[in-house]
Design an enzyme around this catalytic site. Sequence first.
Site: not given
Ligand code: PEP
Ligand code: MG
Length: 551
Positions: A201, A308, A344, A443, A467, A514
Amino acid sequence: MISDQTENSTSTRNTTLTGTVVGGGVALGPAFVYEIRLPEIAPEKISDPDNEIQILKEALAEATSDLESLKQRSMHIVCKEEAQIFEAQKLIANDPELFKLVENQILKKSVCAAFAWRATIEEFVNLYKSSKSPVMAERSADVIDVGLRVIRKLVSQDLNHLLPEQPSILVTDELSPSDTASINPAKITGVICESGSNTSHSAILVRSIGIPAIFGVQNAREKLAGLEHIIVDGDFGKIYLKPDEALTSKMQKRRQNWLQNKKAADKVKHQLVHTSDGEIIDVLANVSEISQVSKALENGAGGIGLYRTEFVYMGRKQTPSEDEQYTIYREAVELMQGKPVTFRSIDIGGDKPIDYLSITKEANPFMGWRGIRFSLQREDIFRVQLRAILRASAHGNVHIMFPMISTLDEWHSAMRIVEEEKQLLGDQGIEFDAGVSCGIMVEVPSVAVMIDDFLDEVDFISIGTNDLTQYLMAADRMNSKVAKLASYHQPAVLKVVESVIRAAVKKEVPVSMCGEMARDTEMTETLLRFGLRSCSMSASGIPAFKHNLLR
Ligand code: PEP
Ligand code: MG
């Protein structure tokens, strides 16, 4: 990733501590060490327990009314989510179990209300802190906060120490939401906190104030106490303990630039941005909670490029029902008023375990049962989520994206389930967008290698560089010791990113990014050159991103 570093390190010239980035920017100044703890209270004996219980009731009522005012104030100056923190604290202050325990102490031990309250709050805090759930452990700050607020009413103690004489950098072990809300950015120019994560928080509140902040810095109070000149580099999660002149002047310049850019960026955040030859660049937001959707709009997002949804499943005792999810997803879609919202499907596992799903501890969670791998084996959970998203698609512009896809088989299985759920919804006469577009995160390196095959089937792709980088470089994104390897600046990563973007452009399949690379303004030119025209990032990054393109 530097932002995930949690380990202290030293360099020969300028000693540094590192932690998790919570707020970007640079701050320089003296360290102001503050400790949040319950004050010692003597067990004063009383003769009229009923009167003491009445005093306690009045203190609780006053504290509740203060919290209501803070909630109203937050609603106007920050956002709904911050306001909810104070709503949650009101619930703690009015917890009947807590009241009963304090009342019992007063009656049985004939002690004053302040002592009984403090002792009971301490027990609650220890209980929360020892919880296996990180969310519960983090919420102990809320309990301390409420505890202190009520003690102040009972013993008229002024515990508001957050006002150093000169502008300073606050260094603390914990930061309560109330104290965070009372931070005056003219006096507190940066925050360093030993505990807490990006999702606590207090982190949410500090971020909304817009000052540099780094959390999870081990032994910060011990190492920074008494230092007259420290530097917080909120962009890279670094704290310089004894910066030399050269570093100080470099960081002063960065601070000036940061302040100027912030002002200038805010003015252009709602503008459209183009390439030099006039092609529109979509600037979208990554969100993980419904409250961030309004923030995304306020910051000029043209849509949600990554929702997310695993965060919808966190901080609870059981999976959210279809209706609960539908309500959240529908609200997001309606808030965006026709702008795209990409949900997602849950990406749990890895660094995002969920206690109640009892995923057994894995030796390599990032290589294990996460994302679509989990969903395809827990169809019961996956189907509920898909139905909720599909129902929300009746209210706007919805896209469905699958995380951690490694093979075409996984994509086919996911799509088979989507089609089956569409069929069922149709049979039940429930509305949804039959043409809802479905795509994948790129990813896992196997997808990048086989990208042409995927592009023949998917409606869109989004490159998850966080990732993709860790898997391509075999370097854990959470491990600061391999941060240099786990970097999207590595030529191998750039090469793969380029080939994926170019392949998508060639096949005319919409491609977005992203991962964190998307918000890095130093990478924008390169990505545009590769052909990327859609970038999704946390809402706070949007003004600076647009400003950079408009300069
Ligand atoms: C990523 O892997 O770049 C991504 C956007 O997903 P996360 O960071 O939620 O794993
Ligand atoms: Mg990811």
